[in-house]
Write a protein that holds these residues in place. Structure first.
Motif, PDB file in Angstrom:
ATOM      1  N   ILE A 179      29.989  39.461  31.944  1.00 28.15           N
ATOM      2  CA  ILE A 179      30.175  38.019  31.785  1.00 28.15           C
ATOM      3  C   ILE A 179      30.069  37.265  33.107  1.00 28.15           C
ATOM      4  O   ILE A 179      29.820  36.056  33.114  1.00 28.15           O
ATOM      5  CB  ILE A 179      31.494  37.685  31.060  1.00 28.15           C
ATOM      6  N   ASP A 180      30.247  37.968  34.215  1.00 29.26           N
ATOM      7  CA  ASP A 180      30.045  37.327  35.514  1.00 29.26           C
ATOM      8  C   ASP A 180      28.605  36.833  35.638  1.00 29.26           C
ATOM      9  O   ASP A 180      28.335  35.804  36.264  1.00 29.26           O
ATOM     10  CB  ASP A 180      30.377  38.305  36.638  1.00 29.26           C
ATOM     11  N   GLU A 181      27.677  37.588  35.024  1.00 32.56           N
ATOM     12  CA  GLU A 181      26.276  37.181  35.047  1.00 32.56           C
ATOM     13  C   GLU A 181      25.991  36.067  34.043  1.00 32.56           C
ATOM     14  O   GLU A 181      25.081  35.268  34.242  1.00 32.56           O
ATOM     15  CB  GLU A 181      25.388  38.390  34.733  1.00 32.56           C
ATOM     16  N   ARG A 182      26.768  36.015  32.959  1.00 36.17           N
ATOM     17  CA  ARG A 182      26.503  35.042  31.890  1.00 36.17           C
ATOM     18  C   ARG A 182      27.182  33.696  32.120  1.00 36.17           C
ATOM     19  O   ARG A 182      26.659  32.669  31.694  1.00 36.17           O
ATOM     20  CB  ARG A 182      26.944  35.623  30.546  1.00 36.17           C
ATOM     21  N   PHE A 183      28.343  33.689  32.759  1.00 38.22           N
ATOM     22  CA  PHE A 183      29.053  32.435  32.976  1.00 38.22           C
ATOM     23  C   PHE A 183      28.434  31.699  34.166  1.00 38.22           C
ATOM     24  O   PHE A 183      28.292  32.290  35.248  1.00 38.22           O
ATOM     25  CB  PHE A 183      30.531  32.690  33.273  1.00 38.22           C
ATOM     26  N   PRO A 184      28.070  30.443  34.020  1.00 33.11           N
ATOM     27  CA  PRO A 184      27.487  29.693  35.145  1.00 33.11           C
ATOM     28  C   PRO A 184      28.395  29.676  36.375  1.00 33.11           C
ATOM     29  O   PRO A 184      27.915  29.700  37.509  1.00 33.11           O
ATOM     30  CB  PRO A 184      27.308  28.280  34.574  1.00 33.11           C
ATOM     31  N   GLU A 185      29.700  29.670  36.144  1.00 32.71           N
ATOM     32  CA  GLU A 185      30.654  29.623  37.249  1.00 32.71           C
ATOM     33  C   GLU A 185      31.071  31.009  37.733  1.00 32.71           C
ATOM     34  O   GLU A 185      31.890  31.133  38.644  1.00 32.71           O
ATOM     35  CB  GLU A 185      31.903  28.830  36.836  1.00 32.71           C
ATOM     36  N   GLY A 186      30.507  32.068  37.103  1.00 28.69           N
ATOM     37  CA  GLY A 186      30.910  33.416  37.452  1.00 28.69           C
ATOM     38  C   GLY A 186      32.225  33.788  36.787  1.00 28.69           C
ATOM     39  O   GLY A 186      32.754  33.054  35.940  1.00 28.69           O
ATOM     40  N   PHE A 187      32.774  34.949  37.174  1.00 22.64           N
ATOM     41  CA  PHE A 187      34.028  35.412  36.571  1.00 22.64           C
ATOM     42  C   PHE A 187      34.867  36.130  37.616  1.00 22.64           C
ATOM     43  O   PHE A 187      34.368  36.961  38.379  1.00 22.64           O
ATOM     44  CB  PHE A 187      33.731  36.356  35.409  1.00 22.64           C
ATOM     45  N   ASP A 188      36.140  35.795  37.642  1.00 24.06           N
ATOM     46  CA  ASP A 188      37.089  36.402  38.568  1.00 24.06           C
ATOM     47  C   ASP A 188      37.856  37.496  37.814  1.00 24.06           C
ATOM     48  O   ASP A 188      38.515  37.231  36.805  1.00 24.06           O
ATOM     49  CB  ASP A 188      38.061  35.337  39.074  1.00 24.06           C
ATOM     50  N   LYS A 189      37.792  38.726  38.323  1.00 24.54           N
ATOM     51  CA  LYS A 189      38.431  39.853  37.636  1.00 24.54           C
ATOM     52  C   LYS A 189      39.953  39.728  37.545  1.00 24.54           C
ATOM     53  O   LYS A 189      40.584  40.453  36.769  1.00 24.54           O
ATOM     54  CB  LYS A 189      38.073  41.175  38.335  1.00 24.54           C
ATOM     55  N   SER A 190      40.528  38.827  38.300  1.00 24.98           N
ATOM     56  CA  SER A 190      41.976  38.641  38.197  1.00 24.98           C
ATOM     57  C   SER A 190      42.379  38.091  36.840  1.00 24.98           C
ATOM     58  O   SER A 190      43.559  38.119  36.468  1.00 24.98           O
ATOM     59  CB  SER A 190      42.476  37.697  39.304  1.00 24.98           C
ATOM     60  N   ASP A 191      41.398  37.613  36.065  1.00 27.45           N
ATOM     61  CA  ASP A 191      41.677  37.080  34.725  1.00 27.45           C
ATOM     62  C   ASP A 191      41.794  38.191  33.681  1.00 27.45           C
ATOM     63  O   ASP A 191      42.195  37.932  32.552  1.00 27.45           O
ATOM     64  CB  ASP A 191      40.570  36.099  34.315  1.00 27.45           C
ATOM     65  N   LEU A 192      41.439  39.419  34.036  1.00 24.08           N
ATOM     66  CA  LEU A 192      41.524  40.524  33.084  1.00 24.08           C
ATOM     67  C   LEU A 192      42.982  40.835  32.749  1.00 24.08           C
ATOM     68  O   LEU A 192      43.875  40.652  33.580  1.00 24.08           O
ATOM     69  CB  LEU A 192      40.868  41.777  33.671  1.00 24.08           C
ATOM     70  N   VAL A 193      43.197  41.323  31.537  1.00 20.77           N
ATOM     71  CA  VAL A 193      44.553  41.696  31.142  1.00 20.77           C
ATOM     72  C   VAL A 193      45.055  42.845  32.011  1.00 20.77           C
ATOM     73  O   VAL A 193      44.284  43.686  32.475  1.00 20.77           O
ATOM     74  CB  VAL A 193      44.609  42.113  29.657  1.00 20.77           C
ATOM     75  N   ARG A 194      46.356  42.875  32.231  1.00 22.66           N
ATOM     76  CA  ARG A 194      46.975  43.966  32.975  1.00 22.66           C
ATOM     77  C   ARG A 194      47.336  45.096  32.000  1.00 22.66           C
ATOM     78  O   ARG A 194      47.620  44.841  30.832  1.00 22.66           O
ATOM     79  CB  ARG A 194      48.237  43.472  33.678  1.00 22.66           C
ATOM     80  N   PRO A 195      47.335  46.326  32.477  1.00 17.27           N
ATOM     81  CA  PRO A 195      47.646  47.453  31.591  1.00 17.27           C
ATOM     82  C   PRO A 195      48.947  47.291  30.813  1.00 17.27           C
ATOM     83  O   PRO A 195      49.018  47.615  29.625  1.00 17.27           O
ATOM     84  CB  PRO A 195      47.704  48.645  32.554  1.00 17.27           C
ATOM     85  N   HIS A 196      49.999  46.774  31.467  1.00 16.52           N
ATOM     86  CA  HIS A 196      51.292  46.656  30.791  1.00 16.52           C
ATOM     87  C   HIS A 196      51.268  45.603  29.674  1.00 16.52           C
ATOM     88  O   HIS A 196      52.117  45.628  28.786  1.00 16.52           O
ATOM     89  CB  HIS A 196      52.398  46.316  31.804  1.00 16.52           C
ATOM     90  N   GLU A 197      50.276  44.685  29.714  1.00 15.55           N
ATOM     91  CA  GLU A 197      50.194  43.657  28.680  1.00 15.55           C
ATOM     92  C   GLU A 197      49.602  44.180  27.382  1.00 15.55           C
ATOM     93  O   GLU A 197      49.791  43.578  26.320  1.00 15.55           O
ATOM     94  CB  GLU A 197      49.324  42.490  29.171  1.00 15.55           C
ATOM     95  N   VAL A 198      48.864  45.297  27.469  1.00 16.67           N
ATOM     96  CA  VAL A 198      48.151  45.796  26.295  1.00 16.67           C
ATOM     97  C   VAL A 198      48.513  47.261  26.012  1.00 16.67           C
ATOM     98  O   VAL A 198      47.690  48.033  25.529  1.00 16.67           O
ATOM     99  CB  VAL A 198      46.624  45.639  26.477  1.00 16.67           C
ATOM    100  N   SER A 199      49.755  47.607  26.311  1.00 15.92           N
ATOM    101  CA  SER A 199      50.239  48.962  26.059  1.00 15.92           C
ATOM    102  C   SER A 199      51.636  48.893  25.454  1.00 15.92           C
ATOM    103  O   SER A 199      52.387  47.939  25.693  1.00 15.92           O
ATOM    104  CB  SER A 199      50.280  49.782  27.349  1.00 15.92           C
ATOM    105  N   GLY A 200      51.986  49.907  24.658  1.00 16.63           N
ATOM    106  CA  GLY A 200      53.325  49.993  24.101  1.00 16.63           C
ATOM    107  C   GLY A 200      53.661  48.832  23.193  1.00 16.63           C
ATOM    108  O   GLY A 200      52.831  48.361  22.411  1.00 16.63           O
ATOM    109  N   ASP A 201      54.887  48.319  23.316  1.00 17.50           N
ATOM    110  CA  ASP A 201      55.336  47.217  22.461  1.00 17.50           C
ATOM    111  C   ASP A 201      54.654  45.905  22.803  1.00 17.50           C
ATOM    112  O   ASP A 201      54.607  44.982  21.979  1.00 17.50           O
ATOM    113  CB  ASP A 201      56.859  47.043  22.592  1.00 17.50           C
ATOM    114  N   ALA A 202      54.123  45.788  24.023  1.00 15.33           N
ATOM    115  CA  ALA A 202      53.531  44.517  24.464  1.00 15.33           C
ATOM    116  C   ALA A 202      52.164  44.258  23.847  1.00 15.33           C
ATOM    117  O   ALA A 202      51.766  43.103  23.675  1.00 15.33           O
ATOM    118  CB  ALA A 202      53.432  44.497  25.985  1.00 15.33           C
TER     119      ALA A 202
END
Length: 306
Positions: A179-202
């Motif tokens: 998506i960094d190639e597709r978005f005109p403004e690019g993409f910052d990887k800091s926007d990716l979900v963190r492991p703890h947000e998508v694991s276990g009860d979270a």
């Protein structure tokens, strides 16, 4: 980790199973797969196919990679490779940088043999198609294209994995690069979900695998009681147009129901028009912004209960 079976909601009928097996029996017999001398050469189909797979890599390929690609038992593969080596068609060596890997490549005689194999295979197909009209050939080849696409999709598994797993991070890195190639403004990887947000009860993270290789992903995280958010639904370019994105979305929705989410929400970028079309087709309704997200232009939700 249990694979998500897309047929769970609608059981496979005995008639569908019988039709599939009937076609398989006819096709394998018709192309000579049962013949010990496939295409009139001095080897069965398994060895002939292995010769072709080895030739796909000009620099040679490891037996480990072949075993993974073809889904073969290690002992069976080793015996076939040894048989081809005895015939002088391949050469088996040790990888120069890893003594645990055995490499296999075609010899000059192997290249000649493969060329003849290809000639005979083309002649067989031409003979089969020769009995059809041009429109019938077109119909058949289009049907085979559809069959291959659906068989690829059926063979892909969608597995629940830990958000910190290597497969999850590999997919997210590939998603970010894409998506960094597709978005005109690019993409910052800091926007990716963190492991703890998508694991276990979270939350949860799903990875799609084709022949052991990650080819897609999707994330789910809890926004508030009864509400989940879907993030980063992505499919590798090589696996697009199979219907895999919907498979991943379906897995995320089923997981949302399991977690008693009444609603799932998501946002998407203006550039991702195909994603917007898919969400609408899957029952998502566009809503006002529910979160201030720098990459979001459209916001959607879907009610899962009631």
């Amino acid at each position: 980790m249990e694979p998500v079976n897309p047929a769970q909601a609608v059981p496979v009928s005995t008639e569908q199973v019988a039709a599939f097996r009937r076609f398989n029996r006819y096709f394998t017999r018709r192309i000579g797969a049962l013949d010990d001398h496939y295409l009139g050469q001095d080897r069965p189909l398994g060895e002939a196919r292995l010769l072709f797979e080895i030739a796909e890599s000009a620099a040679g390929v490891s037996l480990r990679a072949l075993r993974s690609r073809l889904g073969l038992d290690a002992g069976y593969l080793s015996r076939m490779a040894k048989a081809l080596e005895t015939q002088g068609l391949v050469r088996i060596t040790v990888h120069p940088d890893d003594s645990r890997l055995r490499m296999v490549g075609l010899t000059p005689a192997g290249h000649i043999e493969l060329k003849e194999q290809q000639r005979r295979a083309n002649a067989l197909v031409a003979h089969l198609l020769g009995g059809l009209t041009d429109s019938q050939r077109t119909e058949l080849t289009e049907s085979m294209t559809t069959t291959r696409r659906l068989l690829r999709l059926a063979a892909i598994t969608v597995d629940l994995v830990d958000g910190a797993s290597e497969s999850a991070r590999t997919c997210l890195d590939a998603y970010a690069d894409d998506i960094d190639e597709r978005f005109p403004e690019g993409f910052d990887k800091s926007d990716l979900v963190r492991p703890h947000e998508v694991s276990g009860d979270a939350g949860a993270f799903f990875v799609a695998y084709e022949e052991g290789r990650p080819v897609g992903c999707g994330a789910l995280r809890r926004l508030e009681p009864g509400v989940g958010e879907i993030r980063h639904v992505w499919v590798h370019p090589d696996a697009r147009r199979l219907g895999l994105a919907r498979r991943i979305l379906d897995a995320l929705e089923r997981e949302s129901r399991r977690r008693a989410f009444d609603v799932v929400r998501l946002d998407t970028h203006a550039a991702l028009t195909e994603a917007q079309a898919m969400y609408r087709a899957c029952g998502y309704t566009e809503i006002p912004a529910y979160v201030d997200h720098v990459y979001a232009s459209h916001w959607f939700e879907k009610r899962l209960r009631g």
